[in-house]
Design a protein around this motif. Sequence first.
Motif, PDB file in Angstrom:
ATOM      1  N   MET A  25      56.983  62.828  -8.328  1.00 30.15           N
ATOM      2  CA  MET A  25      56.077  63.920  -8.713  1.00 30.15           C
ATOM      3  C   MET A  25      56.332  65.166  -7.891  1.00 30.15           C
ATOM      4  N   ILE A  26      56.504  64.995  -6.587  1.00 26.29           N
ATOM      5  CA  ILE A  26      56.718  66.151  -5.717  1.00 26.29           C
ATOM      6  C   ILE A  26      58.092  66.771  -5.975  1.00 26.29           C
ATOM      7  N   ALA A  27      59.082  65.937  -6.305  1.00 28.70           N
ATOM      8  CA  ALA A  27      60.410  66.476  -6.603  1.00 28.70           C
ATOM      9  C   ALA A  27      60.401  67.283  -7.898  1.00 28.70           C
ATOM     10  N   VAL A  28      59.638  66.834  -8.887  1.00 28.52           N
ATOM     11  CA  VAL A  28      59.597  67.528 -10.175  1.00 28.52           C
ATOM     12  C   VAL A  28      58.690  68.750 -10.107  1.00 28.52           C
ATOM     13  N   VAL A  29      57.510  68.592  -9.525  1.00 25.38           N
ATOM     14  CA  VAL A  29      56.534  69.684  -9.437  1.00 25.38           C
ATOM     15  C   VAL A  29      56.140  69.836  -7.961  1.00 25.38           C
ATOM     16  N   PRO A  30      56.786  70.746  -7.235  1.00 24.02           N
ATOM     17  CA  PRO A  30      56.571  70.826  -5.780  1.00 24.02           C
ATOM     18  C   PRO A  30      55.126  71.105  -5.347  1.00 24.02           C
ATOM     19  N   TYR A  31      54.366  71.861  -6.127  1.00 21.53           N
ATOM     20  CA  TYR A  31      52.997  72.146  -5.700  1.00 21.53           C
ATOM     21  C   TYR A  31      52.080  70.923  -5.790  1.00 21.53           C
ATOM     22  N   MET A  32      52.583  69.834  -6.350  1.00 21.75           N
ATOM     23  CA  MET A  32      51.808  68.589  -6.363  1.00 21.75           C
ATOM     24  C   MET A  32      51.591  68.059  -4.952  1.00 21.75           C
ATOM     25  N   ALA A  33      52.450  68.441  -4.012  1.00 25.96           N
ATOM     26  CA  ALA A  33      52.272  68.016  -2.622  1.00 25.96           C
ATOM     27  C   ALA A  33      50.963  68.565  -2.077  1.00 25.96           C
ATOM     28  N   VAL A  34      50.635  69.806  -2.420  1.00 30.14           N
ATOM     29  CA  VAL A  34      49.372  70.400  -1.974  1.00 30.14           C
ATOM     30  C   VAL A  34      48.193  69.691  -2.622  1.00 30.14           C
ATOM     31  N   ILE A  35      48.287  69.455  -3.902  1.00 28.44           N
ATOM     32  CA  ILE A  35      47.202  68.789  -4.626  1.00 28.44           C
ATOM     33  C   ILE A  35      47.021  67.362  -4.116  1.00 28.44           C
ATOM     34  N   ASN A  36      48.137  66.642  -3.926  1.00 28.02           N
ATOM     35  CA  ASN A  36      48.046  65.266  -3.435  1.00 28.02           C
ATOM     36  C   ASN A  36      47.469  65.203  -2.030  1.00 28.02           C
ATOM     37  N   SER A  37      47.834  66.156  -1.177  1.00 30.90           N
ATOM     38  CA  SER A  37      47.276  66.154   0.173  1.00 30.90           C
ATOM     39  C   SER A  37      45.777  66.449   0.143  1.00 30.90           C
ATOM     40  N   PHE A  38      45.331  67.321  -0.754  1.00 31.56           N
ATOM     41  CA  PHE A  38      43.900  67.598  -0.894  1.00 31.56           C
ATOM     42  C   PHE A  38      43.155  66.358  -1.375  1.00 31.56           C
ATOM     43  N   VAL A  39      43.714  65.660  -2.349  1.00 33.61           N
ATOM     44  CA  VAL A  39      43.092  64.430  -2.863  1.00 33.61           C
ATOM     45  C   VAL A  39      43.052  63.368  -1.765  1.00 33.61           C
ATOM     46  N   LEU A  40      44.119  63.249  -0.984  1.00 37.87           N
ATOM     47  CA  LEU A  40      44.151  62.288   0.115  1.00 37.87           C
ATOM     48  C   LEU A  40      43.091  62.624   1.164  1.00 37.87           C
ATOM     49  N   PHE A  41      42.930  63.907   1.464  1.00 32.67           N
ATOM     50  CA  PHE A  41      41.914  64.339   2.420  1.00 32.67           C
ATOM     51  C   PHE A  41      40.516  63.968   1.939  1.00 32.67           C
ATOM     52  N   LEU A  42      40.227  64.221   0.660  1.00 34.83           N
ATOM     53  CA  LEU A  42      38.921  63.841   0.105  1.00 34.83           C
ATOM     54  C   LEU A  42      38.723  62.329   0.137  1.00 34.83           C
ATOM     55  N   TYR A  43      39.767  61.585  -0.164  1.00 39.42           N
ATOM     56  CA  TYR A  43      39.686  60.129  -0.141  1.00 39.42           C
ATOM     57  C   TYR A  43      39.353  59.629   1.257  1.00 39.42           C
ATOM     58  N   VAL A  44      39.992  60.184   2.274  1.00 46.12           N
ATOM     59  CA  VAL A  44      39.732  59.764   3.649  1.00 46.12           C
ATOM     60  C   VAL A  44      38.296  60.111   4.052  1.00 46.12           C
ATOM     61  N   LEU A  45      37.805  61.277   3.665  1.00 40.26           N
ATOM     62  CA  LEU A  45      36.420  61.643   3.971  1.00 40.26           C
ATOM     63  C   LEU A  45      35.428  60.672   3.337  1.00 40.26           C
ATOM     64  N   ILE A  46      35.640  60.371   2.068  1.00 40.85           N
ATOM     65  CA  ILE A  46      34.735  59.446   1.373  1.00 40.85           C
ATOM     66  C   ILE A  46      34.840  58.048   1.976  1.00 40.85           C
ATOM     67  N   LEU A  47      36.051  57.622   2.321  1.00 36.20           N
ATOM     68  CA  LEU A  47      36.248  56.307   2.916  1.00 36.20           C
ATOM     69  C   LEU A  47      35.527  56.192   4.251  1.00 36.20           C
ATOM     70  N   ARG A  48      35.644  57.209   5.103  1.00 34.63           N
ATOM     71  CA  ARG A  48      34.961  57.180   6.399  1.00 34.63           C
ATOM     72  C   ARG A  48      33.452  57.138   6.222  1.00 34.63           C
ATOM     73  N   HIS A  49      32.932  57.940   5.296  1.00 33.66           N
ATOM     74  CA  HIS A  49      31.488  57.951   5.042  1.00 33.66           C
ATOM     75  C   HIS A  49      31.023  56.582   4.547  1.00 33.66           C
ATOM     76  N   TYR A  50      31.781  55.969   3.646  1.00 30.23           N
ATOM     77  CA  TYR A  50      31.408  54.664   3.124  1.00 30.23           C
ATOM     78  C   TYR A  50      31.431  53.605   4.220  1.00 30.23           C
ATOM     79  N   ARG A  51      32.460  53.635   5.061  1.00 34.01           N
ATOM     80  CA  ARG A  51      32.543  52.629   6.126  1.00 34.01           C
ATOM     81  C   ARG A  51      31.385  52.748   7.096  1.00 34.01           C
ATOM     82  N   TRP A  52      31.036  53.982   7.482  1.00 30.36           N
ATOM     83  CA  TRP A  52      29.893  54.159   8.387  1.00 30.36           C
ATOM     84  C   TRP A  52      28.599  53.694   7.719  1.00 30.36           C
ATOM     85  N   SER A  53      28.417  54.050   6.453  1.00 35.55           N
ATOM     86  CA  SER A  53      27.209  53.646   5.736  1.00 35.55           C
ATOM     87  C   SER A  53      27.157  52.132   5.562  1.00 35.55           C
TER      88      SER A  53
END
Length: 79
Positions: A25-53
Amino acid sequence: DITLSQFMSIFIIACSWLVAGQAVMIAVVPYMAVINSFVLFLYVLILRHYRWSAADLQRLDAVSRSPIQASMAEALDGS
Protein backbone atom coordinates in the motif's frame (compact mmCIF):
# COMPACT_ATOMS: atom_id res chain seq x y z
CA ASP A 1 1.85 -28.54 22.60
CA ILE A 2 0.95 -29.00 18.99
CA THR A 3 -1.93 -26.54 19.08
CA LEU A 4 0.27 -23.79 20.48
CA SER A 5 2.78 -24.20 17.67
CA GLN A 6 -0.06 -24.19 15.13
CA PHE A 7 -1.50 -20.98 16.57
CA MET A 8 1.94 -19.36 16.60
CA SER A 9 2.45 -20.39 13.00
CA ILE A 10 -0.89 -18.86 12.01
CA PHE A 11 -0.06 -15.70 13.98
CA ILE A 12 3.32 -15.31 12.27
CA ILE A 13 1.76 -15.84 8.85
CA ALA A 14 -0.96 -13.27 9.59
CA CYS A 15 1.64 -10.74 10.77
CA SER A 16 3.72 -11.26 7.66
CA TRP A 17 0.65 -10.74 5.46
CA LEU A 18 -0.10 -7.54 7.38
CA VAL A 19 3.43 -6.21 6.91
CA ALA A 20 3.47 -7.18 3.24
CA GLY A 21 0.09 -5.54 2.65
CA GLN A 22 1.20 -2.34 4.35
CA ALA A 23 4.42 -2.29 2.32
CA VAL A 24 2.53 -2.70 -0.94
CA MET A 25 0.00 0.00 0.00
CA ILE A 26 2.74 2.45 0.91
CA ALA A 27 4.71 1.61 -2.24
CA VAL A 28 1.66 2.22 -4.46
CA VAL A 29 0.21 5.21 -2.59
CA PRO A 30 2.93 6.91 -0.49
CA TYR A 31 0.59 9.14 1.53
CA MET A 32 -0.96 5.98 2.97
CA ALA A 33 1.99 5.95 5.39
CA VAL A 34 0.60 9.10 7.01
CA ILE A 35 -2.92 7.71 7.15
CA ASN A 36 -1.73 4.35 8.50
CA SER A 37 0.37 6.01 11.18
CA PHE A 38 -2.64 8.12 12.25
CA VAL A 39 -4.83 5.00 12.44
CA LEU A 40 -2.12 3.19 14.43
CA PHE A 41 -1.88 6.13 16.84
CA LEU A 42 -5.66 6.08 17.41
CA TYR A 43 -5.56 2.31 17.89
CA VAL A 44 -2.85 2.60 20.55
CA LEU A 45 -4.79 5.33 22.38
CA ILE A 46 -7.98 3.26 22.43
CA LEU A 47 -6.04 0.14 23.45
CA ARG A 48 -4.39 1.91 26.40
CA HIS A 49 -7.72 3.35 27.54
CA TYR A 50 -9.38 -0.07 27.32
CA ARG A 51 -6.59 -1.79 29.24
CA TRP A 52 -6.72 0.76 32.06
CA SER A 53 -10.52 0.55 32.20
CA ALA A 54 -10.47 -3.25 32.13
CA ALA A 55 -7.98 -3.37 35.01
CA ASP A 56 -10.12 -0.98 37.06
CA LEU A 57 -13.27 -2.98 36.35
CA GLN A 58 -11.52 -6.20 37.30
CA ARG A 59 -10.35 -4.63 40.55
CA LEU A 60 -13.87 -3.37 41.34
CA ASP A 61 -15.32 -6.79 40.56
CA ALA A 62 -12.83 -8.48 42.87
CA VAL A 63 -13.55 -6.05 45.70
CA SER A 64 -17.31 -6.35 45.33
CA ARG A 65 -17.28 -10.16 45.36
CA SER A 66 -15.69 -10.65 48.73
CA PRO A 67 -13.87 -8.05 50.79
CA ILE A 68 -12.02 -10.75 52.73
CA GLN A 69 -10.89 -12.50 49.56
CA ALA A 70 -9.82 -9.18 48.02
CA SER A 71 -7.77 -8.18 51.04
CA MET A 72 -6.11 -11.60 51.14
CA ALA A 73 -5.26 -11.37 47.43
CA GLU A 74 -3.82 -7.86 47.92
CA ALA A 75 -1.73 -9.12 50.83
CA LEU A 76 -0.39 -11.99 48.76
CA ASP A 77 0.35 -9.71 45.79
CA GLY A 78 2.06 -7.19 48.02
CA SER A 79 0.04 -4.20 46.88
